[in-house]
Design a protein around this motif. Structure first.
Motif, mmCIF file in Angstrom:
data_model
loop_
_atom_site.group_PDB
_atom_site.id
_atom_site.type_symbol
_atom_site.label_atom_id
_atom_site.label_comp_id
_atom_site.label_asym_id
_atom_site.label_seq_id
_atom_site.Cartn_x
_atom_site.Cartn_y
_atom_site.Cartn_z
ATOM 1 N N TYR A 162 5.543 -79.687 -86.792
ATOM 2 C CA TYR A 162 6.015 -78.299 -86.863
ATOM 3 C C TYR A 162 7.109 -78.219 -87.917
ATOM 4 C CZ TYR A 162 8.840 -74.225 -85.622
ATOM 5 O OH TYR A 162 9.568 -73.068 -85.669
ATOM 6 N N ILE A 163 6.976 -77.280 -88.837
ATOM 7 C CA ILE A 163 7.945 -77.094 -89.911
ATOM 8 C C ILE A 163 8.606 -75.732 -89.710
ATOM 9 C CG2 ILE A 163 8.345 -77.276 -92.384
ATOM 10 C CD1 ILE A 163 6.876 -79.677 -91.200
ATOM 11 N N GLY A 164 9.899 -75.721 -89.390
ATOM 12 C CA GLY A 164 10.609 -74.475 -89.120
ATOM 13 C C GLY A 164 11.672 -74.178 -90.153
ATOM 14 N N GLY A 165 12.093 -72.916 -90.208
ATOM 15 C CA GLY A 165 13.145 -72.497 -91.127
ATOM 16 C C GLY A 165 12.696 -72.333 -92.557
ATOM 17 N N LEU A 166 11.433 -72.007 -92.780
ATOM 18 C CA LEU A 166 10.915 -71.871 -94.139
ATOM 19 C C LEU A 166 11.369 -70.557 -94.769
ATOM 20 C CD1 LEU A 166 7.233 -73.122 -93.678
ATOM 21 C CD2 LEU A 166 9.158 -74.381 -94.661
ATOM 22 N N SER A 167 11.566 -70.590 -96.063
ATOM 23 C CA SER A 167 11.907 -69.389 -96.813
ATOM 24 C C SER A 167 10.673 -68.506 -96.949
ATOM 25 C CB SER A 167 12.435 -69.774 -98.195
ATOM 26 O OG SER A 167 12.622 -68.625 -99.002
ATOM 27 N N LYS A 215 6.995 -90.943 -91.248
ATOM 28 C CA LYS A 215 7.832 -90.933 -92.451
ATOM 29 C C LYS A 215 8.418 -89.543 -92.694
ATOM 30 C CE LYS A 215 5.333 -94.605 -94.930
ATOM 31 N NZ LYS A 215 4.511 -94.892 -96.142
ATOM 32 N N ALA A 216 7.625 -88.518 -92.418
ATOM 33 C CA ALA A 216 8.080 -87.151 -92.671
ATOM 34 C C ALA A 216 9.172 -86.715 -91.708
ATOM 35 C CB ALA A 216 6.902 -86.189 -92.588
ATOM 36 N N ILE A 217 9.185 -87.254 -90.492
ATOM 37 C CA ILE A 217 10.187 -86.831 -89.504
ATOM 38 C C ILE A 217 11.341 -87.813 -89.388
ATOM 39 C CG2 ILE A 217 8.491 -85.560 -88.144
ATOM 40 C CD1 ILE A 217 8.373 -87.843 -86.205
ATOM 41 N N ASP A 218 11.383 -88.847 -90.239
ATOM 42 C CA ASP A 218 12.532 -89.764 -90.202
ATOM 43 C C ASP A 218 13.828 -89.009 -90.485
ATOM 44 O OD1 ASP A 218 11.171 -91.991 -89.464
ATOM 45 O OD2 ASP A 218 10.845 -92.734 -91.509
ATOM 46 N N ASP A 219 13.764 -88.056 -91.404
ATOM 47 C CA ASP A 219 14.900 -87.189 -91.673
ATOM 48 C C ASP A 219 14.520 -85.788 -91.200
ATOM 49 O OD1 ASP A 219 17.173 -85.989 -92.530
ATOM 50 O OD2 ASP A 219 16.657 -86.001 -94.657
ATOM 51 N N PRO A 220 14.903 -85.392 -89.974
ATOM 52 C CA PRO A 220 14.404 -84.127 -89.421
ATOM 53 C C PRO A 220 14.895 -82.899 -90.166
ATOM 54 C CG PRO A 220 16.085 -85.069 -87.985
ATOM 55 C CD PRO A 220 15.789 -86.100 -89.034
ATOM 56 N N HIS A 221 16.018 -82.979 -90.883
ATOM 57 C CA HIS A 221 16.536 -81.822 -91.611
ATOM 58 C C HIS A 221 16.413 -82.094 -93.109
ATOM 59 C CE1 HIS A 221 18.147 -79.996 -87.962
ATOM 60 N NE2 HIS A 221 18.561 -81.210 -87.626
ATOM 61 N N LYS A 222 15.622 -81.268 -93.763
ATOM 62 C CA LYS A 222 15.376 -81.440 -95.194
ATOM 63 C C LYS A 222 15.669 -80.139 -95.918
ATOM 64 C CE LYS A 222 11.757 -84.911 -94.663
ATOM 65 N NZ LYS A 222 11.960 -85.088 -93.210
ATOM 66 N N LEU A 223 16.045 -80.231 -97.180
ATOM 67 C CA LEU A 223 16.311 -79.070 -98.014
ATOM 68 C C LEU A 223 15.047 -78.736 -98.787
ATOM 69 C CD1 LEU A 223 18.636 -77.152 -98.739
ATOM 70 C CD2 LEU A 223 19.068 -78.596 -100.748
ATOM 71 N N PHE A 224 14.522 -77.533 -98.549
ATOM 72 C CA PHE A 224 13.277 -77.124 -99.181
ATOM 73 C C PHE A 224 13.343 -75.618 -99.434
ATOM 74 C CE2 PHE A 224 8.540 -76.161 -98.485
ATOM 75 C CZ PHE A 224 8.262 -76.325 -99.832
ATOM 76 N N GLY A 225 13.195 -75.240 -100.687
ATOM 77 C CA GLY A 225 13.247 -73.824 -101.035
ATOM 78 C C GLY A 225 14.613 -73.211 -100.830
ATOM 79 N N GLY A 226 15.666 -74.015 -100.991
ATOM 80 C CA GLY A 226 17.020 -73.498 -100.819
ATOM 81 C C GLY A 226 17.458 -73.374 -99.380
ATOM 82 N N ARG A 227 16.672 -73.893 -98.441
ATOM 83 C CA ARG A 227 17.003 -73.826 -97.016
ATOM 84 C C ARG A 227 16.862 -75.200 -96.377
ATOM 85 N NH1 ARG A 227 14.495 -68.446 -94.085
ATOM 86 N NH2 ARG A 227 15.477 -66.864 -95.423
ATOM 87 N N THR A 228 17.625 -75.398 -95.314
ATOM 88 C CA THR A 228 17.484 -76.619 -94.521
ATOM 89 C C THR A 228 16.401 -76.387 -93.483
ATOM 90 O OG1 THR A 228 19.819 -77.160 -94.816
ATOM 91 C CG2 THR A 228 18.653 -78.253 -93.014
ATOM 92 N N ILE A 229 15.300 -77.109 -93.607
ATOM 93 C CA ILE A 229 14.161 -76.902 -92.710
ATOM 94 C C ILE A 229 14.186 -77.921 -91.583
ATOM 95 C CG2 ILE A 229 12.751 -75.903 -94.536
ATOM 96 C CD1 ILE A 229 11.323 -78.587 -94.775
#
Length: 341
Positions: A162-167, A215-229
């Motif tokens: 699940y990917i949340g907080g998308l721009s 691998k994708a969820i090792d860092d649960p908070h990522k910066l994508f599109g100017g937002r922390t997802i």
């Protein structure tokens, strides 16, 4: 002489057909005890050695459309039947292809079907089940399998994120390109509103392996599109949502009851017997949605009347009580009073 030749030819043909029938029955008796994997292995080896047998196998397999019809899900709301067929025509001739629309709203339901003319074309398309159609990753499988295809494997819960907080500016293609760095993606898309076709601010990505998802969820908070997802397993997000909707449990309270069924304050409840009382929290009846009627409006005052003048009347005081009747004697004569002695 000619009649004898014809007779011999007829006898030979009859003997040949009889021998063929006998041979087929004998072969059937040999093949009947074999299980399916053994028959598949035998026919595949014979088909590779004899092209005629291979063509016969192809014609039999392609006769049933169940082996040629694909179910395609994850389509964009603006995907048409033409764009769907264009995405699959590279694998072979398409017999029929259509996107399924809702009869009431006339909008796409997000899936469709592709029927190839030959079975090998369907098998070629299944070799790469995921493909990008109108900026969304669509997935196909045999229509006879329905939703029980490759995406419902036992480890699906460990591969779907699940990917949340998308721009709002993030498209499905941008989402897939960003998360494709961790591994091969089987399915993924941004969630869009059906009516406005605008992003709802979240999406899903399903990897082909559980290792890529980890691998994708090792860092649960990522910066994508100017937002922390937020990146986490889709199954955990779903269970959390369901847990928040569970109502509070009903706790029975034992209230001491006296004569007549009334509660007795200050007395302990009896330890034996079934609990008597109410269940808390109690359900409260909801008020009707309609508002109460307005109070009645007071009537308008009566119109002002002009005063009427009356003639003055003199007032005279009168004694209280009944007025005394004049004394009267017998026979109409005046009364006679005796003097006091």
């Amino acid at each position: 002489m000619e009649d004898m030749k014809k007779r011999k030819m007829d006898e030979g043909s009859n003997n040949g057909s009889g021998e063929t029938s006998t041979t087929q029955d004998y072969l059937r008796s040999l093949l009947d005890p074999l299980n399916k994997p053994q028959l598949v292995d035998l026919l595949s080896r014979l088909g590779s050695q004899y092209p005629s047998i291979a063509e016969e196998i192809k014609s039999l397999a392609s006769a049933d459309p169940v082996h040629r019809k694909l179910f395609v899900r994850g389509l964009a709301w603006n995907t048409t039947s033409e764009t769907l067929c264009a995405a699959f025509q590279m694998h072979g001739e398409i017999e029929e292809g259509a996107v399924i629309y809702d009869k009431a709203t006339g909008k796409s339901r997000g899936y469709g079907f592709i029927t190839y003319k030959h079975m090998e074309s369907a098998q070629s398309a299944l070799g790469a089940p995921s493909r990008l159609i109108d900026s969304r990753m669509a997935v196909c499988n045999l229509a006879c399998e329905g939703l029980t295809g490759a995406s419902t494997t036992p480890d699906l819960a460990q591969r779907k994120l699940y990917i949340g907080g998308l721009s709002p500016e993030i498209s499905s293609e941008m989402l897939l390109n960003f998360f494709g760095r961790y591994g091969d993606i089987e399915e993924g898309s941004v969630a869009y509103d059906k009516d406005t076709n605008e992003s709802r601010g979240f999406g899903f990505v399903t990897y082909k392996t559980a290792e890529a998802a980890k691998k994708a969820i090792d860092d649960p908070h990522k910066l994508f599109g100017g937002r922390t997802i937020i990146v986490k397993l889709a199954d955990s997000h779903k269970s959390k949502t369901v847990q928040m909707q569970v109502p509070a449990p009903m706790v029975p309270l034992q209230v001491p009851m006296g004569a007549g069924g009334y509660a007795q304050p200050g007395k302990a409840a009896a330890s034996s017997g079934a609990p008597v009382g109410y269940l808390y929290p109690q359900t409260i009846a909801s008020y009707p949605a309609s508002s109460y009627p307005n109070p009645p409006v007071a009537p308008a005052p009566y119109p002002t009347q002009s005063q009427i003048s009356y003639a003055p009347v003199s007032s005279k005081k009168e004694p209280l009580g009944h007025s005394p009747a004049p004394p009267a004697g017998m026979g109409g004569y005046p009364p006679y009073y005796y003097p006091n002695q």
